[in-house]
Design an enzyme around this catalytic site. Structure first.
Site, PDB file in Angstrom:
ATOM      1  N   LYS A 274      60.254  11.366  37.794  1.00 59.57           N
ATOM      2  CA  LYS A 274      59.724  10.707  36.806  1.00 59.57           C
ATOM      3  C   LYS A 274      60.587  10.908  35.351  1.00 59.57           C
ATOM      4  O   LYS A 274      62.041  10.905  35.645  1.00 59.57           O
ATOM      5  CB  LYS A 274      58.356  10.959  36.363  1.00 59.57           C
ATOM      6  CG  LYS A 274      57.386  10.901  37.783  1.00 59.57           C
ATOM      7  CD  LYS A 274      55.910  11.088  37.564  1.00 59.57           C
ATOM      8  CE  LYS A 274      55.502  10.865  38.843  1.00 59.57           C
ATOM      9  NZ  LYS A 274      53.804  10.626  38.774  1.00 59.57           N
TER      10      LYS A 274
ATOM     11  N   GLU B 235      52.518   3.854  38.187  1.00 56.39           N
ATOM     12  CA  GLU B 235      52.581   4.129  36.637  1.00 56.39           C
ATOM     13  C   GLU B 235      53.402   2.835  36.403  1.00 56.39           C
ATOM     14  O   GLU B 235      53.123   2.271  35.114  1.00 56.39           O
ATOM     15  CB  GLU B 235      53.534   5.378  36.376  1.00 56.39           C
ATOM     16  CG  GLU B 235      52.559   6.591  36.704  1.00 56.39           C
ATOM     17  CD  GLU B 235      53.357   7.805  36.965  1.00 56.39           C
ATOM     18  OE1 GLU B 235      54.677   7.776  36.963  1.00 56.39           O
ATOM     19  OE2 GLU B 235      52.669   8.852  37.276  1.00 56.39           O
TER      20      GLU B 235
ATOM     21  N   SER C 253      49.862  14.889  44.172  1.00 61.10           N
ATOM     22  CA  SER C 253      49.615  16.080  44.115  1.00 61.10           C
ATOM     23  C   SER C 253      49.996  17.020  45.329  1.00 61.10           C
ATOM     24  O   SER C 253      49.386  18.037  45.574  1.00 61.10           O
ATOM     25  CB  SER C 253      48.327  16.484  43.679  1.00 61.10           C
ATOM     26  OG  SER C 253      47.816  16.350  42.153  1.00 61.10           O
TER      27      SER C 253
ATOM     28  N   GLU D 216      49.937   6.359  47.594  1.00 59.46           N
ATOM     29  CA  GLU D 216      49.678   7.217  46.732  1.00 59.46           C
ATOM     30  C   GLU D 216      48.428   6.921  46.019  1.00 59.46           C
ATOM     31  O   GLU D 216      48.237   6.044  45.000  1.00 59.46           O
ATOM     32  CB  GLU D 216      50.660   7.186  45.518  1.00 59.46           C
ATOM     33  CG  GLU D 216      52.153   7.490  46.113  1.00 59.46           C
ATOM     34  CD  GLU D 216      53.059   8.140  45.161  1.00 59.46           C
ATOM     35  OE1 GLU D 216      53.631   9.242  45.196  1.00 59.46           O
ATOM     36  OE2 GLU D 216      53.167   7.397  43.922  1.00 59.46           O
TER      37      GLU D 216
ATOM     38  N   GLY E  91      49.176  13.529  39.674  1.00 56.95           N
ATOM     39  CA  GLY E  91      49.443  14.389  38.596  1.00 56.95           C
ATOM     40  C   GLY E  91      47.991  14.946  38.267  1.00 56.95           C
ATOM     41  O   GLY E  91      48.011  15.482  37.182  1.00 56.95           O
TER      42      GLY E  91
ATOM     43  N   HIS F  22      55.732   2.036  41.740  1.00 57.18           N
ATOM     44  CA  HIS F  22      55.073   3.110  41.718  1.00 57.18           C
ATOM     45  C   HIS F  22      53.692   2.675  40.685  1.00 57.18           C
ATOM     46  O   HIS F  22      53.969   1.762  39.727  1.00 57.18           O
ATOM     47  CB  HIS F  22      55.765   4.029  40.791  1.00 57.18           C
ATOM     48  CG  HIS F  22      55.224   5.476  40.811  1.00 57.18           C
ATOM     49  ND1 HIS F  22      54.200   5.734  39.950  1.00 57.18           N
ATOM     50  CD2 HIS F  22      55.421   6.549  41.720  1.00 57.18           C
ATOM     51  CE1 HIS F  22      53.739   7.252  39.733  1.00 57.18           C
ATOM     52  NE2 HIS F  22      54.509   7.440  41.014  1.00 57.18           N
TER      53      HIS F  22
ATOM     54  N   ASN G  89      60.392  12.520  43.086  1.00 53.50           N
ATOM     55  CA  ASN G  89      60.074  11.507  41.899  1.00 53.50           C
ATOM     56  C   ASN G  89      60.211  12.482  40.627  1.00 53.50           C
ATOM     57  O   ASN G  89      58.920  12.779  40.355  1.00 53.50           O
ATOM     58  CB  ASN G  89      59.011  10.647  42.128  1.00 53.50           C
ATOM     59  CG  ASN G  89      58.859   9.598  40.792  1.00 53.50           C
ATOM     60  OD1 ASN G  89      59.766   9.585  40.200  1.00 53.50           O
ATOM     61  ND2 ASN G  89      57.734   9.152  40.886  1.00 53.50           N
TER      62      ASN G  89
HETATM   63  P1  PGA Z   1      52.358  14.101  41.719  1.00 54.75           P
HETATM   64  O1  PGA Z   1      53.100  12.656  41.467  1.00 54.75           O
HETATM   65  O2  PGA Z   1      53.179  14.797  42.878  1.00 54.75           O
HETATM   66  O3  PGA Z   1      52.858  14.758  40.483  1.00 54.75           O
HETATM   67  O4  PGA Z   1      51.111  13.889  41.814  1.00 54.75           O
HETATM   68  C1  PGA Z   1      53.327  11.992  42.776  1.00 54.75           C
HETATM   69  C2  PGA Z   1      53.828  10.506  42.340  1.00 54.75           C
HETATM   70  O5  PGA Z   1      53.503  10.105  41.324  1.00 54.75           O
HETATM   71  O6  PGA Z   1      54.907  10.149  43.037  1.00 54.75           O
END
Ligand code: PGA
Length: 244
Positions: A11, A97, A208, A166, A172, A95, A9
């Protein structure tokens, strides 16, 4: 046999130039070995670039969100059919976010998952709890509520989705759920999917994930792969996760 997949992803990151380097590396290095599928979900303006650079490779591509609507006066939105027009296999929906920063409700996420399947895309539907919810012991309530909204929206198409667990506190942050913590939630989700006749839905872990922790996560019985954010921006690191 459940599908095993590792999905990047990106982003809101990348430029034509940096994408070209990353896509070229993935296309040339990924052999589709290890019985695992590899894919990247790119920002919508770069779908044509992903299609052009990946269509002769074993790497799939997808979009990071879709509208719940088919077409019409929805300025700024991208429909599932448009993503399908650019050869997408996957559409991330729900997601955290988008749930947090764009106020997307469970019902809206369900409608987006349905729009994705209607256009022939595989929705990668995200569920997960905040740190506060985890500390209150509400993790299962939250993820099952999110899962039930997806099952309610998809009904007989439930088996067509991929689910990504997640935990929001792990996204992140560099703080990963331990393989055992992730497995515990995955087994709860698996049981609910089985009740809905969709036990074979691949369950990805996200938060992560890096090459250094991927193998331990993938060794868990109900973890079928990963949704990878930050580490998917480094092609070599992402390939190592794909092979883990
Ligand atoms: P990350 O994000 O691997 O940077 O923690 C995962 C995600 O948001 O899909």
């Amino acid at each position: 046999m459940r599908e095993k997949l590792v999905i990047g992803n990106w982003k809101m990151n990348g430029t034509r130039e940096s994408n070209a380097r990353r896509l070229e590396r993935l296309a040339s290095e990924w052999r589709g070995a290890s019985g695992r599928l590899l894919g990247v979900c790119v920002p919508a303006p770069y779908l044509a670039q992903a299609q052009a650079m990946l269509s002769q490779s074993a790497v799939a591509w997808g979009v990071q969100d879709v509208s719940e609507h088919e077409s019409g006066a929805y300025t700024g939105d991208v429909s599932a059919a448009m993503a399908a027009d650019f050869g997408c296999t996957y559409a991330i929906v729900g997601h955290s976010e988008r749930r947090q920063l764009h106020g997307e409700s469970d019902a809206l996420v369900g409608a987006k998952a349905r729009a994705a399947t209607a256009a022939g895309l595989t929705p990668i539907a995200c569920v997960g709890e905040t740190l506060d919810e985890r500390e209150r012991g509400a993790t299962n309530d939250v993820v099952l509520r999110e899962m039930d909204a997806l099952i309610g929206a998809l009904r007989s198409d439930t088996a067509k989705m991929v689910v990504a667990y997640e935990p929001i506190w792990a996204i992140g942050t560099g703080r990963t759920a331990s393989p055992e913590e992730a497995q515990a939630v995955h087994s709860t989700l698996r049981a609910r999917l089985a009740q809905a006749g969709a036990a074979e839905v691949p369950l990805l872990y996200g938060g992560s994930v890096k090459a250094a922790n991927a193998a331990a996560l993938f060794a868990m019985p109900d973890i079928d792969g990963a949704l990878v954010g930050g580490a998917s921006l480094d092609a070599d690191e992402f390939l190592r996760i794909g092979r883990a």
